[in-house]
Design an enzyme around this catalytic site. Structure first.
Site, PDB file in Angstrom:
ATOM      1  N   HIS A  67      -7.823   2.069  -4.598  1.00  0.00           N
ATOM      2  CA  HIS A  67      -7.067   0.973  -4.925  1.00  0.00           C
ATOM      3  C   HIS A  67      -6.241   1.697  -3.870  1.00  0.00           C
ATOM      4  O   HIS A  67      -5.049   1.319  -3.391  1.00  0.00           O
ATOM      5  CB  HIS A  67      -6.687   1.217  -6.504  1.00  0.00           C
ATOM      6  CG  HIS A  67      -5.199  -0.165  -6.466  1.00  0.00           C
ATOM      7  ND1 HIS A  67      -5.831  -1.061  -6.360  1.00  0.00           N
ATOM      8  CD2 HIS A  67      -4.543   0.486  -6.864  1.00  0.00           C
ATOM      9  CE1 HIS A  67      -4.289  -1.292  -6.502  1.00  0.00           C
ATOM     10  NE2 HIS A  67      -3.326  -0.800  -7.422  1.00  0.00           N
ATOM     11  N   ASP A  89       4.849  -6.787  27.028  1.00  0.00           N
ATOM     12  CA  ASP A  89       4.022  -6.036  26.076  1.00  0.00           C
ATOM     13  C   ASP A  89       4.491  -4.464  25.135  1.00  0.00           C
ATOM     14  O   ASP A  89       5.522  -4.305  25.529  1.00  0.00           O
ATOM     15  CB  ASP A  89       2.757  -6.569  26.804  1.00  0.00           C
ATOM     16  CG  ASP A  89       1.422  -6.503  25.588  1.00  0.00           C
ATOM     17  OD1 ASP A  89       1.832  -5.412  24.407  1.00  0.00           O
ATOM     18  OD2 ASP A  89       0.913  -7.339  25.640  1.00  0.00           O
ATOM     19  N   TRP A 105      -6.418   9.675  -5.145  1.00  0.00           N
ATOM     20  CA  TRP A 105      -5.824   9.250  -4.027  1.00  0.00           C
ATOM     21  C   TRP A 105      -5.439  10.589  -3.233  1.00  0.00           C
ATOM     22  O   TRP A 105      -4.927  11.181  -1.954  1.00  0.00           O
ATOM     23  CB  TRP A 105      -4.780   8.509  -3.579  1.00  0.00           C
ATOM     24  CG  TRP A 105      -3.238   8.266  -4.034  1.00  0.00           C
ATOM     25  CD1 TRP A 105      -2.852   8.208  -4.432  1.00  0.00           C
ATOM     26  CD2 TRP A 105      -2.391   9.279  -3.119  1.00  0.00           C
ATOM     27  NE1 TRP A 105      -1.799   8.546  -4.865  1.00  0.00           N
ATOM     28  CE2 TRP A 105      -1.192   9.024  -3.491  1.00  0.00           C
ATOM     29  CE3 TRP A 105      -2.653   9.164  -1.472  1.00  0.00           C
ATOM     30  CZ2 TRP A 105      -0.169   9.667  -2.711  1.00  0.00           C
ATOM     31  CZ3 TRP A 105      -1.337   9.097  -0.961  1.00  0.00           C
ATOM     32  CH2 TRP A 105      -0.029   9.196  -1.555  1.00  0.00           C
ATOM     33  N   SER A 133      -5.963   6.612  14.149  1.00  0.00           N
ATOM     34  CA  SER A 133      -4.771   5.579  14.321  1.00  0.00           C
ATOM     35  C   SER A 133      -3.321   4.831  14.350  1.00  0.00           C
ATOM     36  O   SER A 133      -3.091   4.832  14.896  1.00  0.00           O
ATOM     37  CB  SER A 133      -6.146   4.405  13.641  1.00  0.00           C
ATOM     38  OG  SER A 133      -4.948   3.249  13.352  1.00  0.00           O
ATOM     39  N   SER A 134      -2.945   5.848  13.056  1.00  0.00           N
ATOM     40  CA  SER A 134      -1.701   5.833  13.202  1.00  0.00           C
ATOM     41  C   SER A 134      -0.922   6.245  14.352  1.00  0.00           C
ATOM     42  O   SER A 134      -0.144   6.164  14.551  1.00  0.00           O
ATOM     43  CB  SER A 134      -1.335   6.439  11.913  1.00  0.00           C
ATOM     44  OG  SER A 134      -1.774   5.504  10.704  1.00  0.00           O
ATOM     45  N   HIS A 184       5.438  13.182   1.654  1.00  0.00           N
ATOM     46  CA  HIS A 184       6.482  12.412   0.950  1.00  0.00           C
ATOM     47  C   HIS A 184       6.850  11.629   1.902  1.00  0.00           C
ATOM     48  O   HIS A 184       7.921  10.563   1.471  1.00  0.00           O
ATOM     49  CB  HIS A 184       7.677  13.773   0.504  1.00  0.00           C
ATOM     50  CG  HIS A 184       8.790  12.940  -0.110  1.00  0.00           C
ATOM     51  ND1 HIS A 184       8.909  12.254  -1.580  1.00  0.00           N
ATOM     52  CD2 HIS A 184       9.664  12.342   0.186  1.00  0.00           C
ATOM     53  CE1 HIS A 184       9.352  11.984  -1.497  1.00  0.00           C
ATOM     54  NE2 HIS A 184      10.277  11.071  -0.915  1.00  0.00           N
ATOM     55  N   GLU A 241       5.616  10.082   3.883  1.00  0.00           N
ATOM     56  CA  GLU A 241       4.822   9.339   4.455  1.00  0.00           C
ATOM     57  C   GLU A 241       4.944   7.905   3.309  1.00  0.00           C
ATOM     58  O   GLU A 241       5.146   6.528   3.682  1.00  0.00           O
ATOM     59  CB  GLU A 241       2.920   9.954   3.454  1.00  0.00           C
ATOM     60  CG  GLU A 241       2.137   8.614   3.471  1.00  0.00           C
ATOM     61  CD  GLU A 241       2.020   7.563   4.870  1.00  0.00           C
ATOM     62  OE1 GLU A 241       2.215   8.105   5.644  1.00  0.00           O
ATOM     63  OE2 GLU A 241       1.325   6.684   4.131  1.00  0.00           O
ATOM     64  N   TYR A 276       8.376   7.853   3.076  1.00  0.00           N
ATOM     65  CA  TYR A 276       8.833   6.813   3.507  1.00  0.00           C
ATOM     66  C   TYR A 276       8.884   6.128   4.820  1.00  0.00           C
ATOM     67  O   TYR A 276       9.442   5.210   4.821  1.00  0.00           O
ATOM     68  CB  TYR A 276       9.958   7.671   3.915  1.00  0.00           C
ATOM     69  CG  TYR A 276      11.264   8.114   2.575  1.00  0.00           C
ATOM     70  CD1 TYR A 276      12.050   7.518   1.979  1.00  0.00           C
ATOM     71  CD2 TYR A 276      10.855   9.273   2.296  1.00  0.00           C
ATOM     72  CE1 TYR A 276      12.161   8.083   0.898  1.00  0.00           C
ATOM     73  CE2 TYR A 276      11.712  10.139   0.967  1.00  0.00           C
ATOM     74  CZ  TYR A 276      11.920   9.194   0.493  1.00  0.00           C
ATOM     75  OH  TYR A 276      12.846   9.803  -0.754  1.00  0.00           O
ATOM     76  N   SER A 317      16.587  -5.961   6.397  1.00  0.00           N
ATOM     77  CA  SER A 317      17.735  -5.827   7.062  1.00  0.00           C
ATOM     78  C   SER A 317      18.239  -7.039   8.033  1.00  0.00           C
ATOM     79  O   SER A 317      18.936  -7.675   9.006  1.00  0.00           O
ATOM     80  CB  SER A 317      17.870  -4.790   7.735  1.00  0.00           C
ATOM     81  OG  SER A 317      18.009  -3.960   6.523  1.00  0.00           O
ATOM     82  N   HIS A 357       8.661  18.042  -5.653  1.00  0.00           N
ATOM     83  CA  HIS A 357       9.295  16.966  -6.981  1.00  0.00           C
ATOM     84  C   HIS A 357       8.286  16.109  -7.018  1.00  0.00           C
ATOM     85  O   HIS A 357       8.290  15.981  -8.267  1.00  0.00           O
ATOM     86  CB  HIS A 357      11.097  16.390  -6.681  1.00  0.00           C
ATOM     87  CG  HIS A 357      10.619  14.979  -5.715  1.00  0.00           C
ATOM     88  ND1 HIS A 357      11.575  14.536  -4.669  1.00  0.00           N
ATOM     89  CD2 HIS A 357       9.387  14.214  -5.127  1.00  0.00           C
ATOM     90  CE1 HIS A 357      11.126  13.436  -4.479  1.00  0.00           C
ATOM     91  NE2 HIS A 357       9.278  12.949  -4.533  1.00  0.00           N
ATOM     92  N   HIS A 358       7.113  16.377  -6.210  1.00  0.00           N
ATOM     93  CA  HIS A 358       5.993  15.213  -6.881  1.00  0.00           C
ATOM     94  C   HIS A 358       5.251  16.529  -7.865  1.00  0.00           C
ATOM     95  O   HIS A 358       4.166  15.991  -8.307  1.00  0.00           O
ATOM     96  CB  HIS A 358       5.043  15.001  -6.397  1.00  0.00           C
ATOM     97  CG  HIS A 358       5.375  14.303  -4.721  1.00  0.00           C
ATOM     98  ND1 HIS A 358       5.436  13.043  -5.195  1.00  0.00           N
ATOM     99  CD2 HIS A 358       6.979  14.551  -3.967  1.00  0.00           C
ATOM    100  CE1 HIS A 358       6.333  12.329  -4.818  1.00  0.00           C
ATOM    101  NE2 HIS A 358       6.838  12.598  -3.430  1.00  0.00           N
ATOM    102  N   THR A 367      20.174   6.559   0.430  1.00  0.00           N
ATOM    103  CA  THR A 367      19.918   4.854  -0.457  1.00  0.00           C
ATOM    104  C   THR A 367      20.252   4.047  -0.856  1.00  0.00           C
ATOM    105  O   THR A 367      20.193   2.458  -0.628  1.00  0.00           O
ATOM    106  CB  THR A 367      18.841   5.160  -0.894  1.00  0.00           C
ATOM    107  OG1 THR A 367      18.313   6.010  -0.566  1.00  0.00           O
ATOM    108  CG2 THR A 367      17.764   4.477  -1.744  1.00  0.00           C
ATOM    109  N   LYS A 427      22.597   1.446   1.626  1.00  0.00           N
ATOM    110  CA  LYS A 427      21.943   0.757   1.988  1.00  0.00           C
ATOM    111  C   LYS A 427      22.163  -0.532   1.413  1.00  0.00           C
ATOM    112  O   LYS A 427      21.853  -1.099   1.272  1.00  0.00           O
ATOM    113  CB  LYS A 427      20.198   1.234   2.084  1.00  0.00           C
ATOM    114  CG  LYS A 427      19.871   2.199   3.617  1.00  0.00           C
ATOM    115  CD  LYS A 427      18.689   2.065   3.754  1.00  0.00           C
ATOM    116  CE  LYS A 427      18.261   2.450   5.543  1.00  0.00           C
ATOM    117  NZ  LYS A 427      18.369   1.508   6.026  1.00  0.00           N
ATOM    118  N   ARG A 470      -1.055   8.607 -16.557  1.00  0.00           N
ATOM    119  CA  ARG A 470      -1.819   7.875 -16.530  1.00  0.00           C
ATOM    120  C   ARG A 470      -3.109   8.010 -16.062  1.00  0.00           C
ATOM    121  O   ARG A 470      -3.933   9.219 -16.327  1.00  0.00           O
ATOM    122  CB  ARG A 470      -1.170   7.573 -14.805  1.00  0.00           C
ATOM    123  CG  ARG A 470      -1.707   9.141 -14.345  1.00  0.00           C
ATOM    124  CD  ARG A 470      -0.129   9.295 -12.899  1.00  0.00           C
ATOM    125  NE  ARG A 470      -1.108   9.108 -11.724  1.00  0.00           N
ATOM    126  CZ  ARG A 470      -0.945   8.682 -10.702  1.00  0.00           C
ATOM    127  NH1 ARG A 470       0.887   9.721 -10.279  1.00  0.00           N
ATOM    128  NH2 ARG A 470      -0.970   8.084  -9.487  1.00  0.00           N
TER     129      ARG A 470
END
Lengths: 156, 382, 64, 528
Positions: D80, D109, D145, D172-173, D256, D258, D260, D271, D305-306, D331, D334, D453
Site C-alpha cells: 500500500h 512539447d 515501505w 523513470s523519475s 525526506h 522525497e 517534499y 497556487s 527526525h524520522h 510552510t 505559504k 502502527r
C-alpha cells in the site's frame, strides 16, 4: 521554432530552428549545478564507506551530460528554404555540419512520408531522385501544413 | 463542518486534560508514571494549545473571508498582491513562537538522554518474537512471551481484559529507582516502549543503546514492540510490574531459586512421556508462531515440521538445527535462549507429534555434548 | 562585482527567510548570475548549518 | 485524448505500418498523450493500493484475526505504501507536469519527447513486478515501505524483485526530471521569464532538482541491500562490521526530500487554483517561490527526525529538532499567502476550489501534527504509532491527493473540451472530505493512547476508534468511484467548455482552445 515563415518582397522564405531559451553559458552552469549536487552527496556517502551510491550518481550525471549535450548540439541549428523566381535554395546547419543546395523550381517535388495518418511524418524536397528533409524542428501538424504551403507555392 | 466538530472536540480534550489533572485519557497521551513521561505530557499539551490558537486565528480569518468575500454576495475582488511588511510580520511571529517551544523541548531532550547514576541496570534483548531480560546487578535472566492464548486471537474464545498486552514473565522493577536500560536485539530491529514510563528505544542487532526510567507509582504498565519486526510484530508485548523494594527482593530470590532448579534439570535423564509433555509447552512458546501449532508451517515462508526430513532424520542433526538455527533464514539459533532440558524436550516432542512417529527421545546430556562441540568449533572459526 | 556579491548574499538570506518583494526579486533575477547565486547559496547553507550547530552547542552548555 | 491532426487534408503516399490502438499509445511522444498515460496509470494504481487499504481497515475493524494472516497483513501495508507513493502520487504529478508545463510555458512539447515515452513505459513494468510478487512463493515484500534491514535481508525472492522495481521507478523519475528541468529552462516562449512562470512550473522545477539530487542515494541504498542479501557484503550487517542504522540514515537522506517531492507540486497546483476562483492574483508570488526554495534547502538537513528513537546523542537530537521546527516558518508563509489570496477576493466554490480550500485547511492540520512530531521528546513517545500514520495521511491524502483532485477538476475541461458534472463533483468532494476525516482523525487519538502502527491486531481499548476509522475508510474508498464516474462521463461528453473555462483563469494554457489541440504553440506566443 520561432518565426517559421517570413515573406519578403517577392520571395518566400521559410526559416526555422529549435526553441532555445538558455544561453550556452547558462546551460553549462545549470548542468554543473545539478552534477555537483548529485556528486557531492555521493562522494559524502562514499567517504563513509557506502560507495555504491557513487556509480548511480555517475550514471545519472552521464544521462544529464547526454541531455545537455543534445540541447547544445541543437542550439545553432537552423534550416532555411527560399523560393525566389525559379530558384529554390535550401540552407541548413545540423549536428553534423552545414549544407546548401540549390534546385530548379520546375523539378522540385514535395514528398511526405507518414508512418501513420498524421503521425511521425517527414517531408522532403526532392529533385533528380534525391531528397532533402525540411521541417525537422516542427511537429507533425505544422510539418503537414508546411508541405501543403510549399506545394501551392511551387505550382505557380 | 465535520472537521469543525472534530476540531472542537480535540480542543476541548486538550483543554480538559490540562485542567483536570490526569483524569481519563482517551484523547491524550497515557497517564504518565515517570518524571520524563510527565514532562513529555506537559510539553505536548503546551504545543497543542499553541497550535490550536494559531489554527483558530488563521482559519477564523479564512472562514470569515469565505463567507464575506463571495461573488454570490456581490463582493468585488481587490487587486493587491503583495505587502512585504505583513509578510515579514507573519514570518517573524511563528519564528518567535517556535523559539518559545524549542527552549522547554531542549530541556526535556537533555534530561531524557542523561542515563548517568543508575540504581540498577537491565539489559533487554529483542527476539523474533519475544523479549529477553538480564538483570545485570542481580544475575537474573528470563524471557517474556505473549500470554494471550491463540484461541482468543482466532476469536474462538472470549478476549480477556489485557488481550495482547499480557506476558508469561513480566519485567519487575522497584518503585522510585533509576533504572538504566541497555537495549539490543538478536535478529532484526525491534523497539521497546512502555508509554506510561516514557521510555522508547529501538533495539538494534549488534549495537547496545541505552535509555532510562524511574517509576513514580506501584502498578502494572503495558507496552508493545513498535518497530516492524516481521510476522508477529503485533504479538510481542511488554509488561512492567513496578513493586515495592521488599516485593522486589522477594521476587529476585524466587527467580534465583527457579534458575537453580532449571540448572539441575540439565543434569537429569527423563522418560519420553515427560519430555513430550514439557516439549509441547516449549513448542507453543517458541516454535508455534512460525511452524504453527499443527506443525504444518506456512507454505513458502515457514517449512512444516510434521513429516519433515529433519524431524524424521538423525536425532543429532535435528538438535543441531534447533541449537544453531539456519543462518540466512528466519530460523533463529535457540542455543542461547533455551536450556539443555528444554531443547531435549522440544526435539522429542517434534519427533513424536503429528505425523512424526519416531518413538525416540533426546536427553539433556546429548544436547550438552552437541552444544560443547558447537562452542569448541566457534572460536576456531573466528 | 563586490556589490553583486552582497546582492547575492542578500538574495540567499531572503530565500532562507522565505519572503521576497516582487520588485527586488525581479532585480535579483536581472543582476545576478546563476553562478553567484549557487556560490552564495552554498556559503549560506554552510553558515546556516554552523549557526545551528552553535545554537545546539549553547543549548548543551546552558540547559544541563 | 483528442487528436485533431487527422483532420488535415494531405496525401499520404508511401506511408508504412499504421500504429493503431495499443501501438499508438506505446509509441507516442506527444506530451499530452504521455500526460494522459501517467494519469491513467496513477488512477489504476490508486484503486489497487486503495483496495489494499480497505482490506487492512477491514481486518482492523475488530480485535482478533478475522480476514488476514499477519504476514499477508504486513505485505498489504508495505505494498500500500510503496504503490501509493511511487505508483500514484508521483506519476499523477508527472502527468500534470507533462500536460501543463509545455502549455504554461508556451512550448510545443517537452524537450526530449522520446525519453519522455521511455520514462512513462518503465512505470507499468515496475508496477507489474511489484503487484506480480503477490503471486510468488512467500508472497510480496512485507518489510515496510522503508525497507529497513535486517528484516529486509530475511525475505524471499519478492524482496529482490522489489529492489529491481525501485531501480526502474528511480530511472523513470530521473528521466522525467531531466525532461522537466530542460523543458522549463530551455523551452520557454520568448518573454516567458523565470519570474513570470506560473508557480506550478516553479514547484516542479525545484521538485525535479530534489529528485536529481537524491535518486542516486536511493538507488545506492537498495543496491547495497541487494548485495547484502545475495553477495555476502556487510554494509548493513552488524555481524560483518556494518551498521543497520546507517541504512536508515541513507534511506531518509533520500526519503525526506522525497516527502517534499510528494508535496511541492501540490503547492503548485493549489497556487494555480486559488487565484482563479478568488479572481485575484496570487498574494506574494515572489515569497512563494523563495519559500519553496527554502523548504527544499531545509529538506536536506532534517532527515534524522524520522529516527529519533535509534538512540543518537543529545546534540544530534537538538540539531535535527531545531532544523525541523524551522520548516514550519516557510510552510507557514505559504499558508498565510493562500489565505491572503482569498482575502477580499470575489470567490466562487466550484469543485476545484473546494478541494483547494480543504487542502489548505487539512494540510495545515498535518503541518501542526508535524510540528508536534518535530519536538524530539514528544516524537519519541509517538514514533511508530498511529499518530504518525494520522500525520502523514493528513499530508498525503488531504495534501497531495486532494491537490491532485483539485487539479483534475480544474484542467479536465481544458483536456477533454467538456465540463465535468458539477453536482457529482460536489458529492465526490463532500464524501471524500468527510470520509477522510473520519478515517484519519481518530488515528491521532489511537497513537496518543499507544497503538503501534503496522500491527494486524490490537488491544481492546483501541477498538472504538479503529471501528470509526474503518467506517470512514469505506466511505472514503467508495466515494472515489464517484470520481471515476465523473472522469469517464467528462471524457465521453458533456457541456462544451470554452477556451478560458473559468472566469478568473490566467495563463497561456487558457489561450488555446478546449480541448487543447494535439499540437499547441507551434509558433511561440509572445509573453508581455
Amino acid at each position: 521554432m520561432d518565426e517559421p515563415v517570413r515573406e519578403t518582397a517577392g520571395a518566400y522564405v521559410f526559416h526555422s530552428r529549435p526553441r532555445c531559451a538558455l544561453s550556452q553559458g547558462q546551460e553549462r552552469r545549470v548542468f554543473w549545478t545539478l552534477a555537483a549536487g548529485a556528486f557531492g552527496i555521493a562522494l559524502g556517502f562514499s567517504a563513509l564507506g557506502y560507495w555504491l551510491v557513487l556509480p548511480f550518481a555517475g550514471l545519472e550525471v552521464g544521462l544529464l551530460a547526454w541531455a545537455f549535450d543534445a540541447l547544445r548540439a541543437r542550439e545553432g541549428n537552423y534550416e532555411t528554404l527560399t523560393i525566389e523566381g525559379d530558384a529554390v535554395v535550401l540552407e541548413w546547419r545540423k549536428e553534423d555540419g552545414c549544407g546548401r543546395r540549390e534546385l530548379n523550381r520546375r523539378w522540385v517535388r514535395i514528398e511526405s512520408d507518414c508512418s501513420a495518418p498524421g503521425r511521425h511524418c517527414r517531408i522532403s524536397v526532392c529533385s533528380h531522385g534525391c531528397g532533402t528533409e525540411v521541417g525537422q524542428y516542427l511537429n507533425d501538424e505544422a510539418r503537414l501544413q508546411l508541405a501543403a504551403t510549399l506545394r501551392s507555392r511551387l505550382q505557380v | 463542518m465535520k472537521i469543525m466538530w472534530q476540531r472542537t472536540g480535540a480542543a476541548l480534550a486538550a483543554w480538559g486534560a490540562c485542567q483536570t489533572a490526569y483524569a481519563e485519557y482517551a484523547y491524550n497521551l497515557q497517564e504518565p508514571a515517570s518524571p520524563i513521561a510527565s514532562q513529555v505530557f506537559h510539553l505536548h499539551n503546551m504545543i497543542m494549545l499553541v497550535c490550536l490558537g494559531i489554527f483558530v486565528v488563521v482559519f477564523g480569518a479564512m472562514f470569515y473571508s469565505l463567507i464575506k468575500h463571495r461573488k454570490s454576495v456581490g463582493h468585488q475582488a481587490a487587486h493587491f498582491h503583495e505587502n512585504t511588511t505583513v509578510e515579514v510580520i507573519w514570518t517573524v511571529i511563528p519564528f518567535v513562537i517556535l523559539m518559545g517551544m524549542a527552549y522547554p523541548a531542549a530541556k526535556v531532550v537533555i534530561a531524557m538522554k542523561d542515563t548517568s547514576n543508575p540504581d540498577m541496570t537491565i539489559k533487554i534483548t529483542g527476539y523474533q518474537w519475544k523479549w529477553g531480560y538480564d538483570y545485570l546487578n542481580e544475575g537474573v535472566s528470563f524471557y517474556s512471551t505473549l500470554a494471550t492464548p491463540r484461541t482468543q486471537i482466532e476469536n474462538a474464545a472470549t478476549k480477556g481484559e489485557h488481550y495482547l498486552l499480557e506476558v508469561d514473565e513480566p519485567m519487575v522493577v522497584p518503585v522510585g529507582k533509576r533504572v538504566r536500560l541497555l537495549i539490543t536485539a538478536n535478529d532484526v530491529l525491534h523497539a521497546w516502549w512502555v508509554p506510561a514510563l516514557g521510555a522508547k528505544q529501538d533495539a538494534i542487532p549488534g549495537f547496545i543503546r541505552d535509555s532510562w526510567f524511574e517509576a513514580d507509582k506501584i502498578g502494572t504498565y503495558r507496552g508493545q514492540c513498535v518497530e516492524l519486526c516481521g510476522k508477529d510484530h503485533g504479538f510481542m508485548p511488554i509488561v512492567v510490574n513496578v513493586v515495592s523494594e521488599a516485593d522486589y527482593k522477594a521476587w529476585v530470590e524466587k527467580k534465583k531459586g527457579a534458575a537453580a532448579s532449571a540448572a539441575a534439570d540439565n543434569g537429569k535423564t527423563f522418560d519420553q512421556a515427560e519430555l513430550v509433555a514439557r516439549g509441547e509447552k516449549v513448542y507453543a512458546a517458541n516454535c508455534a508462531a512460525c511452524h504453527q501449532a499443527n506443525g504444518m508451517g506456512l507454505p513458502g515462508t515457514f517449512p512444516a515440521i510434521s513429516g519433515s526430513k529433519v524431524a524424521t532424520g538423525p536425532i543429532d542433526a535435528h538438535i543441531e538445527v534447533v541449537l544453531n538455527g539456519r543462518p540466512g533464514t528466519a530460523m533463529a539459533a535457540f542455543g542461547k535462549q533455551l536450556s539443555d532440558a528444554d531443547i531435549a524436550a522440544v526435539v522429542t516432542y517434534q519427533r513424536n507429534a503429528w505425523a512424526n512417529k519416531m518413538g525416540d527421545a533426546a536427553q539433556p546430556a546429548q544436547v550438552a555434548a552437541l552444544r560443547g562441540g558447537a562452542e569448541a568449533a566457534a572460536p576456531a572459526a573466528q | 562585482m563586490a556589490g553583486g556579491n552582497l546582492r547575492a548574499a542578500l538574495a540567499v538570506f531572503w530565500s532562507f527567510f522565505g519572503v521576497r518583494r516582487r520588485r527586488d526579486y525581479d532585480a535579483d533575477a536581472q543582476n545576478l548570475t546563476p553562478l553567484q547565486v549557487v556560490i552564495a547559496g552554498l556559503i549560506g547553507g554552510v553558515a546556516f548549518v554552523l549557526t545551528m550547530l552553535l545554537v545546539v552547542y549553547l543549548a548543551m552548555q546552558f540547559l544541563k | 485524448m483528442s487528436d485533431v491532426a487527422h483532420a488535415h487534408g494531405h496525401d499520404e503516399h508511401g506511408h508504412h505500418a499504421h500504429p493503431t490502438g495499443l501501438m499508438r499509445w506505446l509509441t507516442t511522444t506527444n506530451h499530452k498523450d504521455i500526460g494522459t498515460l501517467y494519469l491513467i496509470f496513477a488512477l489504476v494504481m490508486l484503486f489497487a493500493a486503495g483496495s489494499m487499504a480497505l482490506l487492512i481497515r477491514a481486518e482492523l475493524f475488530k480485535p482478533g484475526l478475522q480476514l488476514l494472516h499477519p504476514d499477508f497483513f504486513n505485505q498489504l501495508t508495505t505494498m500500500h505504501g510503496l504503490i501509493m507513493i511511487f505508483g500514484v502520487i508521483m506519476p499523477a504529478f508527472s502527468g500534470f507536469a507533462n500536460w501543463q508545463v509545455p502549455l504554461m510555458l508556451g512550448a510545443p512539447d517537452m524537450a526530449f519527447p522520446r525519453m519522455n515515452n521511455w520514462a512513462f513505459w518503465l512505470l507499468p513494468v515496475a508496477g507489474i513486478l511489484l503487484m506480480g510478487s503477490f503471486l510468488l512463493p512467500g508472497g510480496a515484500v512485507a518489510g515496510g515501505w522503508t525497507m529497513y534491514p535486517p528484516l529486509y535481508i530475511q525475505g524471499g525472492i519478492s524482496y529482490d524483485l522489489t529492489i529491481l522495481a525501485v531501480h526502474i521507478m528511480g530511472l523513470s523519475s530521473i528521466m522525467g526530471s531531466i525532461n522537466i528541468i530542460t523543458t522549463i529552462l530551455n523551452m520557454r516562449a520568448p518573454g516567458m521569464t523565470l519570474m513570470k512562470m506560473p508557480l506550478f512550473c516553479w514547484t516542479w522545477l525545484i521538485t525535479a532538482y530534489l529528485l536529481i539530487a537524491t535518486m542516486p542515494v536511493l538507488a545506492g541504498a537498495v543496491t547495497m541491500l541487494l548485495t547484502d542479501r545475495n553477495f555476502g557484503t556487510h554494509f548493513f550487517n552488524a555481524a560483518g562490521g556494518g551498521d543497520p542504522v546507517m541504512f536508515q540514515h541513507i534511506f531518509w537522506f533520500f526519503a525526506h526530500p522525497e516527502v517534499y517531492i510528494l508535496i511541492l507540486p501540490a503547492f503548485g497546483i493549489v497556487s494555480q487554483v486559488i487565484p482563479t476562483f478568488a479572481r485575484k492574483p496570487l498574494f506574494g508570488y515572489a515569497s512563494m517561490v523563495y519559500a519553496t526554495a527554502s523548504i527544499a534547502i531545509l529538506s536536506f538537513i532534517v532527515w534524522a527526525h524520522h529516527m529519533f528513537t535509534v538512540g543518537m546523542p543529545a546534540a544530534a537530537q537538538l540539531f535535527f529538532m531545531f532544523s525541523t521546527m524551522l520548516i514550519a516558518v516557510p510552510t507557514g508563509v505559504k499558508v498565510f499567502n493562500w489565505v491572503a489570496t482569498m482575502w477580499r477576493g470575489s470567490m466562487t466554490f466550484e469543485t476545484p476550489m473546494l478541494f483547494a480550500i480543504a487542502f489548505v485547511c487539512l494540510f495545515t492540520i498535518g503541518g501542526f501534527s508535524g510540528l508536534v512530531l518535530a519536538i524530539a521528546p514528544v516524537d519519541i513517545q509517538l514514533h511508530d504509532t498511529y499518530y504518525v500514520v494520522a500525520h502523514f495521511h493528513y499530508v498525503l491524502v488531504s495534501g497531495a491527493l486532494f491537490s491532485i483532485f483539485a487539479g483534475i477538476y480544474y484542467w479536465l475541461p481544458k483536456w477533454t473540451g467538456h465540463m465535468y458534472d458539477e453536482t457529482l463533483g460536489k458529492w465526490h468532494f463532500w464524501l471524500s472530505v468527510i470520509g477522510m476525516n473520519i478515517v484519519f482523525f481518530p488515528m491521532h487519538f489511537l497513537g496518543l493512547a499507544g497503538m503501534p502502527r503496522r500491527i494486524p491486531d490490537y488491544a481492546l481499548q483501541f477498538t472504538e476508534f479503529n471501528q470509526i476509522a474503518t467506517v470512514g475508510a469505506f466511505i472514503f474508498g467508495f466515494s472515489q468511484l464517484i470520481f471515476l464516474a465523473v472522469v469517464l462521463k467528462t471524457v465521453k461528453g458533456g457541456a462544451k467548455a470554452t477556451s478560458k473555462v473559468w472566469e478568473g483563469a490566467e495563463g497561456l494554457e487558457w489561450t488555446v482552445p478546449s480541448p487543447a489541440p494535439y499540437h499547441t504553440f507551434e509558433t511561440a506566443p509572445v509573453v508581455k
